[in-house]
Each structure stands twice: as C-alpha cells, then as structure tokens.
Design an enzyme around this catalytic site. Structure first.
Site, PDB file in Angstrom:
ATOM      1  N   CYS A 150     100.564  89.680  52.724  1.00 20.81           N
ATOM      2  CA  CYS A 150     100.092  88.734  51.707  1.00 20.81           C
ATOM      3  C   CYS A 150     100.066  87.293  52.205  1.00 20.81           C
ATOM      4  O   CYS A 150      99.168  86.523  51.847  1.00 20.81           O
ATOM      5  CB  CYS A 150     100.933  88.852  50.439  1.00 20.81           C
ATOM      6  SG  CYS A 150     102.716  88.927  50.731  1.00 20.81           S
ATOM      7  N   HIS A 243     101.693  82.392  46.905  1.00 16.59           N
ATOM      8  CA  HIS A 243     102.380  82.001  48.140  1.00 16.59           C
ATOM      9  C   HIS A 243     101.798  80.681  48.641  1.00 16.59           C
ATOM     10  O   HIS A 243     100.581  80.551  48.841  1.00 16.59           O
ATOM     11  CB  HIS A 243     102.188  83.061  49.226  1.00 16.59           C
ATOM     12  CG  HIS A 243     102.959  84.323  49.003  1.00 16.59           C
ATOM     13  ND1 HIS A 243     103.872  84.496  47.984  1.00 16.59           N
ATOM     14  CD2 HIS A 243     102.946  85.496  49.701  1.00 16.59           C
ATOM     15  CE1 HIS A 243     104.402  85.715  48.065  1.00 16.59           C
ATOM     16  NE2 HIS A 243     103.850  86.335  49.101  1.00 16.59           N
TER      17      HIS A 243
END
Length: 350
Positions: A150, A243
């Site tokens: 990710c 993120h």
C-alpha cells in the site's frame, strides 16, 4: 455480460473494500464470498464485522460465506478471483486458484517472483506480458497478477514521471501509515492512543525493493530493475485511512519547482486513455498550499484512487522534497486489484 467474481478473504477490511468497490461495477459482479472455517456457512452479514461507513449491500449481506476452496468457485461459475487473504496462506491458496482462474492478489507472497507481474497500471502495463511466461513456466491455465504494498503504490506513482523526465539517483522516504493498514484488530488501541509506532514489520523492505521491479525495464521474460536505491523508515500513526509519505529525492538532472509541478500534474497512463471505470481522471493531484495533502481531506480524491502531492520544494541542486498521500485500502489495495483486472479485460488477457 459481466464476469463473475469470487473474493477470497471476503470478511476482512480489504475484502470489504472489494465488496464496496464492486457494487454496480460495469465489468464484474460478486458471485462468491469465501473466507475461513470461522465464517463459512454463515450469511455474510452475520460473519463479517462491517467496518466501512457505507452499508453492506443487501444482496451481499444475505449471501452465504463459503470455505476458501476452488470447488466453491466452480459451483458459483466464477470467472475471476480477487484475493485479500493473509500472506501466510497465499502461496498454496492462490496457486491452487491460478491453475484455472485469473487471480488478482493483494498479498506479498508472489510479488517479487520473476514471472509474476507487480502492477500499477499507469506505470508498467507492459509487465502484463509476463503472464504468458508464467503460464508456460507453471503449467497454469489461469495466472496471478499482484499489486504492490500500500505504501509502495503511493510512492511509485509520483516517482514514475520524475524518473522518466529527470532521472533518479536515490530516494529517502519516511511514511506515516494509517491504522487500517494493519487490519481492524491489528494495532491495540492502547498501543497507538497518544502515540506513534516507529516500526512496521516487513514494511521497509517492501518499500525499498518493490519500486525497482515496477519501474524496471521489461526485456522479454525478464525485468531489468531500476538502479537507484531507496531508504525507507515506516511509522504507524493514529489515522484511520490514508498513508502519508515524506519523500526526499536526488535527481539526475536539475529542475525548477514549477517544472516538477507540471510533470506530476500532467501525468496520465493507459487507464486514463482507456477510461477504465476505476481510473481517476487525475492519477496525481498537485497542491500548492503549504498544509496539504492531509488524510482527512484528501484521501478520497479520485474515488480514493488519486495520489495527492504537495509541499514540493527544492532543497539544493537536483534535490527535491515533497509529501504524498494515498488511500491505503482503495488505491493501495482493493481498488488497485480491480484496476488491474479492468486493464487485463481490456487487453483481452481475461
């Protein structure tokens, strides 16, 4: 006619994102939900603790969860598999499905193997051709195509246009990763409340190695990896989704900040050209304001599929700094696999 999709690992956070993103999808429809023995035999609404803000689709809630097994795929006429299972069981499980089905995987298990494409469709769609060699090497009727970690996806998308236009000598990156990346029960509340965790097991190695394969040059059945080093430090912070990464790059050529903004904001790939359903109009959204991107405001841009870039600064000659943000369970997981499948369908690989 839509292709019938089976989701393995359907009750977890990424499995739930698959369900959410496949609802009313023009190419695919969910026909089988598969999970562990703990959930098998129950209605999905009973088996899954639903974590998303959108409601469980009513038809999905009433579907029976089946044990992860190729027989369940056969019984439900499945055409394609989306995998959200743990890496610890992926080699055997995904390999068994790939004998007969296209498998689009989120797990790390097969990512770095030579005949397995590690895909970001805007960056390296030509790597799909590895599937021909994979089928010959392994005797599979189907295949496995993987998407990266990710954090890697959020980094490699802005790296691609910079690498092509200015060249890269080295990258340093510090991540601030959301809690959802560890799963619903992955980080105890008392461990992260009023705190941050300066270590995520296995994460730094993925972030340092995967971009080299993704940005590598395809030569027949081999990939010549990109040659620049990446130095990563990965942290878990008290954010639900999204993120954030602080990126420091030494480039091969000098640049202006305006030039970098133009290079990033004008970047488009094959998914945009083909107008694939999950492809964001702008893969990279560039901010000029000093206080963006921020997870709360920017993680859902482009339906969660855009990477936001801001705080673009020139430190010195050929030295660039910026901050990037991506939605870790959409662009960084389920959405990435679905976009891979959309492109595979358009390229007539499935």
């Amino acid at each position: 006619m839509k292709l019938k999709a089976g989701i393995i690992g359907a009750t977890g956070m990424v499995g739930q994102r698959f369900i959410e993103l496949l609802r009313d999808h023009p190419f695919f429809e969910v026909s089988a939900l598969m999970a562990s023995e703990r959930s098998a035999g129950k209605k999905y609404g009973e088996a899954a603790s639903w974590y998303l803000t959108s409601p469980i689709p009513e038809d999905i809630s009433e579907m029976e969860v089946q044990l992860i097994d190729t027989k369940a795929a056969e019984e439900n006429g499945v055409d394609i598999i989306f995998s959200a299972i743990p890496s610890s069981i992926a080699r055997e499980v995904e390999g068994s499905f790939a004998k007969n089905y296209p498998v689009f995987s989120n797990t790390a298990t097969y990512r770095m193997e030579g005949d397995i494409p590690l895909l970001v469709p805007e960056v390296n769609p030509e790597h799909f051709s590895l599937i021909d060699f994979q089928r010959k090497n392994r005797g599979w009727g189907g295949f496995i195509a993987t998407n990266p970690n990710c954090s890697t996806i959020g980094l490699v998308i802005p790296l691609k246009p910079l690498y092509d236009s200015l060249g890269i000598k080295s990258v340093n990156v510090a991540t601030m990763q959301a809690l959802s990346g560890a799963g619903y029960s992955g980080v105890p509340s008392m461990a992260v409340l009023d705190n941050m965790l300066p270590y995520i097991g296995g994460e730094e190695g993925k972030l340092e190695s995967e971009p080299a394969k993704i940005l590598g040059e395809l030569d027949g059945s081999n990939i010549e990896y990109a040659g620049f080093p990446i130095f990563a430090s990965c942290n878990r912070v008290m954010v639900r989704d999204g993120h954030t990464e602080s990126v420091f790059i030494e480039l091969e050529n000098d640049f202006s900040v305006d030039e970098v903004r133009d290079v990033l904001s004008s970047f488009r790939g094959l998914p945009q050209e083909l107008k694939l359903p999950s492809a964001p109009e702008n893969p990279i959204v560039v901010f000029e304001s000093e206080d963006r991107p921020q997870p709360f405001f920017d993680r859902n841009l482009g339906g969660g599929m855009s990477v936001s870039v801001g705080r673009i600064r020139k430190q010195d000659e050929r030295k660039l700094k910026f901050t990037c943000l991506s939605h870790n369970t959409i662009r960084g997981a389920a959405g990435a696999s679905i976009l891979n499948a959309e492109l595979a369908l358009k390229k007539e690989i499935i």
